[in-house]
Scaffold this motif. Structure first.
Motif, PDB file in Angstrom:
ATOM      1  N   THR B  60       0.831  -1.205   0.000  1.00 46.78           N
ATOM      2  CA  THR B  60       0.000   0.000   0.000  1.00 46.78           C
ATOM      3  C   THR B  60       0.868   1.259   0.000  1.00 46.78           C
ATOM      4  OG1 THR B  60      -1.674  -1.183   1.253  1.00 46.78           O
ATOM      5  CG2 THR B  60      -1.845   1.216   1.242  1.00 46.78           C
ATOM      6  N   ASP B  64       1.174   4.117  -3.025  1.00 47.06           N
ATOM      7  CA  ASP B  64       0.499   5.377  -2.714  1.00 47.06           C
ATOM      8  C   ASP B  64       1.157   6.547  -3.452  1.00 47.06           C
ATOM      9  OD1 ASP B  64      -0.606   7.658  -1.560  1.00 47.06           O
ATOM     10  OD2 ASP B  64      -0.816   6.691   0.409  1.00 47.06           O
ATOM     11  N   LYS B  66       0.977   9.553  -2.856  1.00 46.52           N
ATOM     12  CA  LYS B  66       1.509  10.529  -1.903  1.00 46.52           C
ATOM     13  C   LYS B  66       2.902  10.114  -1.403  1.00 46.52           C
ATOM     14  CE  LYS B  66      -2.908  12.302  -0.323  1.00 46.52           C
ATOM     15  NZ  LYS B  66      -3.934  12.248   0.726  1.00 46.52           N
ATOM     16  N   PHE B  82       5.255   7.915   6.384  1.00 45.93           N
ATOM     17  CA  PHE B  82       4.945   6.703   5.634  1.00 45.93           C
ATOM     18  C   PHE B  82       5.713   5.510   6.192  1.00 45.93           C
ATOM     19  CE2 PHE B  82       3.219   9.389   2.241  1.00 45.93           C
ATOM     20  CZ  PHE B  82       2.127   8.632   1.877  1.00 45.93           C
ATOM     21  N   ASN B  86       3.941   2.247   8.077  1.00 46.56           N
ATOM     22  CA  ASN B  86       3.805   1.109   7.175  1.00 46.56           C
ATOM     23  C   ASN B  86       4.867   0.028   7.318  1.00 46.56           C
ATOM     24  OD1 ASN B  86       1.489   1.800   5.249  1.00 46.56           O
ATOM     25  ND2 ASN B  86       2.671   3.686   5.323  1.00 46.56           N
TER      26      ASN B  86
END
Lengths: 375, 155
Positions: B60, B64, B66, B82, B86
């Motif tokens: 993910t 992403d 972003k 991030f 994550n």
């Protein structure tokens, strides 16, 4: 992932003999890292390109006398930041403390951590602790006081602050005169040290359950010149963390392969609590004391308990790909962030950067302390 | 008792290092990985690791837009967010924003002062000239004032 910090446990000799000291340090303990080896380790670490700090601890690093000054100077000459962890036995008076610190300050020392609390105070009076703190503060050093914490204790931060001068300095500049209370844990089997539930590393305190910041980021040289992959409180009780004889092999050779182990990577990523939780999810019959208050206690459980060892061997392979890739992504991210830090620094934004990234702006030079208690 | 070591061979580690670096820095390599994780890992020489068991959050994050923007614009704070949310602490459902980059693993009473991003922070620290004279003078004034106000000497 190469380490960011070199920690030199220069000796296990100490002026104190605190109960449950993590390395069993006492005045009777003899032996130290020879001075030429201390200087060599600093020189070697400086060549890594990743090492930023040299921490002098033990035992009592101030027992090295002028050798400590020389070692701090050597690290400074390499552009490395330095920290000494001490019990402040040397701060007999404020003047004596200033006199003892000045050569270290001149050599470039950046930070002092002073450990105190009920166990330490049996050997080092509170006045010395305050003297050392004030002298370090006035000398411009980054400073943190670590106070032992357990449920039933007589010496606390509040007691420390009962001395009016010390209290006034702390009230005026609490970030410069930082005082933290950290847990004191049992090191011997059968010993019980009680703690309040707020410290329990379990689901009631999820913010305490996190990846281990110390393992693989810290390379530790013991007085016997073992290379250890972390500076955890229980590291001397875990043979698996002692990975090489630093006297016989270059540090870079050892460090370059230190992370080639899935369990070390997993501890770094998710931390001992999550590991045990995962193992329990795979085998609900595994019991665990979820009232542990320090990650190093849980790490010791993983390495010592036969049932957990067997569970690691059995269940870790199921997720080894995930661990390995996440770990190496994390390593890559660290390198990337460090590069960005360099860019930011070059345009003079480092101060703003740290302000943005911290809940409170730390004092200049105040490196976030490693686990300095139980020593 | 045999040591609890779970070694990975050096060649796999080298391959994973290269893959990790490329996934952080190279958009084409990220795209290739997202399209075919197993094939990409094999191309890097990672053959004995099961790509199908990767944490979904990793995928993910890499997918992403972003994240791509944060990396491209070299936004330290965003990249760090991030990474924290994550890559670390995969087993914690939700919870407070604290992760692998937390600075200190000790139990903290003053939890709110636990800082983040040591990788960046330490680097900045090393480059910072401290203590400067202004800071020295400020501290000396605080100490002098404390002694003057309280009117006694420690020791």
């Amino acid at each position: 992932m190469l380490p960011k910090t070199l920690t030199l446990l220069v000796t296990y000799q100490c002026t104190a003999a605190c109960s449950q000291c993590c390395f069993g340090c006492t005045p009777e303990k003899k032996g130290r890292i020879p001075q030429d080896r201390i200087l060599s380790y600093i020189d070697q670490a400086a060549q890594f390109g990743t090492v930023l700090n040299v921490v002098f601890s033990g035992g009592e690093c101030f027992l090295l006398g002028d050798d400590l000054v020389e070692a701090v100077g050597r690290a400074t000459a390499h552009g490395l930041s330095t920290r000494c962890v001490t019990n402040a036995y040397w701060a007999v008076t404020l003047e004596a403390a200033q006199k003892r610190l000045q050569p270290l300050v001149d050599a470039g020392l950046r930070e002092i951590n002073i450990s105190t609390g009920d166990f330490h105070l049996e050997y080092v009076p509170a006045d010395r602790v305050r003297n050392g703190a004030i002298a370090a503060y006035a000398a411009g050093l980054g400073f943190t006081m670590m106070v032992e914490t357990r449920s039933e204790r007589s010496f606390t931060k509040e007691v420390l602050l009962q001395e009016p001068v010390f209290r006034k300095i702390h009230e005026t500049d609490p970030e410069g005169m930082r005082i933290r209370e950290n847990v004191w844990i049992p090191m011997e089997e059968g010993c019980q040290i009680n703690h309040d539930a707020v410290h329990f590393r379990n689901r009631d305190n999820p913010h305490l359950m996190k990846g281990c910041h110390n393992i693989l980021r810290n390379m530790v040289i013991t007085p016997d010149q073992d290379y250890v992959v972390c500076c955890g409180l229980t590291m001397d009780q875990i043979p698996e963390l002692h990975i090489a004889d630093a006297a016989r092999k270059p540090l870079l050779d050892i460090a370059s392969h230190a992370d080639e182990d899935l369990l070390r990577q997993w501890i770094r990523l998710d931390g001992p609590e999550h590991i045990i939780e995962y193992l329990q999810s795979k085998d609900p019959t595994l019991a665990h004391n979820w009232n542990r208050v320090h990650p190093c206690e849980n790490c010791r459980d993983i390495f010592h308990r036969p049932d957990l060892r067997e569970a690691v061997r059995k269940f870790l392979p199921e997720i080894e790909g995930d661990i390995a890739l996440r770990y190496h992504l994390l390593s890559a991210a660290e390198g990337f962030l460090q590069e960005l830090g360099a860019d930011v620094q070059e345009v003079g934004m480092a101060d703003g950067l740290t302000t943005k990234l911290t809940a409170k702006k730390p004092m200049p030079g105040a490196v976030v302390p490693t686990n300095t208690l139980n020593r | 008792m045999a040591k609890l070591n779970l070694p990975i061979d050096s060649s796999t580690v080298d391959a994973l290092r290269k893959l990790g670096n490329d996934l952080m820095r190279s958009a084409p390599q990220r795209d290739a990985f997202l399209a075919d994780p197993r094939g990409t890992m094999e191309k890097y020489g990672v053959r004995n690791i099961d790509a199908n068991k990767l944490d979904k959050r990793v995928i993910t994050m890499l997918a992403d837009p972003k994240f791509k923007e944060a990396v491209d614009t070299k936004s330290v704070v965003d990249v760090q967010k991030f990474i924290q949310s994550n890559l670390g602490d995969k087993l914690r459902p939700g919870g407070k924003y604290e992760g692998t980059f937390d600075a200190d693993f000790d139990v903290e009473v003053e939890v709110e002062v636990v800082v983040v991003a040591v990788a960046v922070f330490d680097f900045a620290l090393v480059k910072t000239k401290i203590p400067d004279m202004a800071e020295m003078n400020r501290r000396r004034a605080i100490v002098a004032d404390a002694f003057a106000t309280v009117g006694k000497k420690i020791g």
